[in-house]
Design a protein around this motif. Structure first.
Motif, PDB file in Angstrom:
ATOM      1  N   ARG A  68      21.809  48.935  -5.146  1.00 40.67           N
ATOM      2  CA  ARG A  68      22.566  47.615  -4.804  1.00 40.67           C
ATOM      3  C   ARG A  68      22.781  47.634  -3.187  1.00 40.67           C
ATOM      4  N   LYS A  69      23.288  46.129  -2.930  1.00 41.09           N
ATOM      5  CA  LYS A  69      23.189  45.822  -1.662  1.00 41.09           C
ATOM      6  C   LYS A  69      24.769  45.768  -1.472  1.00 41.09           C
ATOM      7  N   VAL A 128      29.584  37.770  -0.757  1.00 41.99           N
ATOM      8  CA  VAL A 128      28.183  37.175  -1.105  1.00 41.99           C
ATOM      9  C   VAL A 128      27.977  36.325  -2.088  1.00 41.99           C
ATOM     10  N   GLY A 140      21.472  36.150  -2.926  1.00 40.15           N
ATOM     11  CA  GLY A 140      22.062  37.364  -1.974  1.00 40.15           C
ATOM     12  C   GLY A 140      21.743  37.166  -0.674  1.00 40.15           C
ATOM     13  N   ASN A 141      20.871  36.264  -0.273  1.00 39.24           N
ATOM     14  CA  ASN A 141      20.638  36.053   1.062  1.00 39.24           C
ATOM     15  C   ASN A 141      21.801  35.386   1.734  1.00 39.24           C
ATOM     16  N   ARG A 159      26.016  46.952   6.510  1.00 35.36           N
ATOM     17  CA  ARG A 159      25.340  46.686   5.221  1.00 35.36           C
ATOM     18  C   ARG A 159      24.609  48.135   4.853  1.00 35.36           C
ATOM     19  N   VAL A 188      25.446  35.412   2.894  1.00 33.95           N
ATOM     20  CA  VAL A 188      26.563  36.396   2.959  1.00 33.95           C
ATOM     21  C   VAL A 188      27.556  35.888   4.024  1.00 33.95           C
ATOM     22  N   GLY A 206      20.456  37.604   4.257  1.00 33.50           N
ATOM     23  CA  GLY A 206      20.836  38.795   3.964  1.00 33.50           C
ATOM     24  C   GLY A 206      21.597  39.893   4.770  1.00 33.50           C
ATOM     25  N   ASP A 234      26.089  42.509  -3.518  1.00 37.24           N
ATOM     26  CA  ASP A 234      25.405  41.360  -3.921  1.00 37.24           C
ATOM     27  C   ASP A 234      24.936  41.646  -5.364  1.00 37.24           C
ATOM     28  N   ASN A 249      22.990  40.195  -7.284  1.00 40.01           N
ATOM     29  CA  ASN A 249      21.683  39.948  -7.666  1.00 40.01           C
ATOM     30  C   ASN A 249      20.694  41.076  -6.959  1.00 40.01           C
ATOM     31  N   SER A 250      21.063  41.980  -6.268  1.00 36.71           N
ATOM     32  CA  SER A 250      20.396  43.440  -5.959  1.00 36.71           C
ATOM     33  C   SER A 250      20.130  44.128  -7.127  1.00 36.71           C
TER      34      SER A 250
END
Length: 245
Positions: free
Chosen positions: A145-146, A179, A184-185, A157, A187, A201, A137, A139-140
């Motif tokens: 990071r995600k 993603v 980022g929500n 995850r 996926v 997410g 992601d 944006n994390s």
């Protein structure tokens, strides 16, 4: 009897890195160009494991570590995933395995993937099975990071830079993840079960594919033995657009 001579067609630079003739007979599995430093490129292979270039692909060096590549002893192995942090060129993640049935290692480098810099991470991931579809992601937050990845069809995850993972979707039919570049929500995960989407997410999932995207597990997933979705990528310019192979 005529004497036969062999000539080396690959060459080495002054720093010991390799350059081929651009027609090498190799089986590439994954490829990543660092957004933070476009000179930095990673290529993961069947048999050859993980290789790195620091000059946009002119020369390459072996990044395999003996302790993570089984009987290959660092001279090869299998690398099915490699992802570079989008804003920090020092951070790179990959997966490595020696041969079928060997332990699967989730690795992280904080030195731009340099040889000898890879350390085991990914607490909570199974130590065996088919492991595909690593995604990040963007944006994390940097440094936390995600990440998403599939193991034997299920989605895992991490929300702490790949240090720990937990299963978030018991799909049993997902081999790839992606993603949305702007949200980022959002996926995605896919495989023989078609395409699934999460809008929170990875907490919950719903199927969004058409029937033509679904198939069967017809052989060992280690050798791509599934029908259906083989790749997912999101549009780098427009949120909500998705491309599926």
């Amino acid at each position: 009897e005529t004497q036969k001579k062999f000539q080396t067609l690959c060459s080495t630079s002054s720093d010991g890195k390799w350059a081929g003739r651009k027609i090498d007979n190799v089986v590439m599995e994954c490829f990543e160009v660092s957004s933070a430093n476009p000179n930095l490129i990673f290529s993961g292979y069947w048999d050859l494991g993980l290789w790195r270039s620091t000059n946009k692909g002119l020369t390459w060096e072996n990044c395999n570590t003996a302790s993570y590549t089984g009987g290959w002893q660092g001279f090869g192995g299998y690398t099915f995933n490699v992802v570079a942090d989008p804003t920090n060129e020092n951070t790179v993640w990959c997966t490595q395995v020696g041969d079928r049935g060997d332990p699967v290692f989730f690795l992280k480098s904080t030195n731009s993937g340099a040889p000898g810099s890879w350390l085991q991470s990914g607490i909570g991931l199974p130590s065996s099975g088919s492991i595909y579809g690593l995604s990040i992601d963007p944006n994390s937050p940097s440094g936390n990071r995600k990440l998403f990845i599939t193991v034997d069809g299920d989605v895992y995850r991490s929300v702490n830079d790949g240090q720990n993972f937990m299963k978030v979707f018991d799909g049993n039919s997902c081999r790839r993840t992606a993603v949305d570049k702007f949200n980022g929500n959002v996926v995605y995960a896919g495989g023989e079960g078609g395409v699934w989407r999460s809008i929170n997410g990875g907490n919950s999932w719903s199927k969004v594919s058409i029937p033509e995207m679904e198939g069967q597990l017809i052989n060992d997933p280690y050798n791509y033995g599934w029908e259906g979705v083989f790749e997912i990528t999101t549009d780098p310019n427009t949120t909500g657009n998705l491309f599926v192979a």
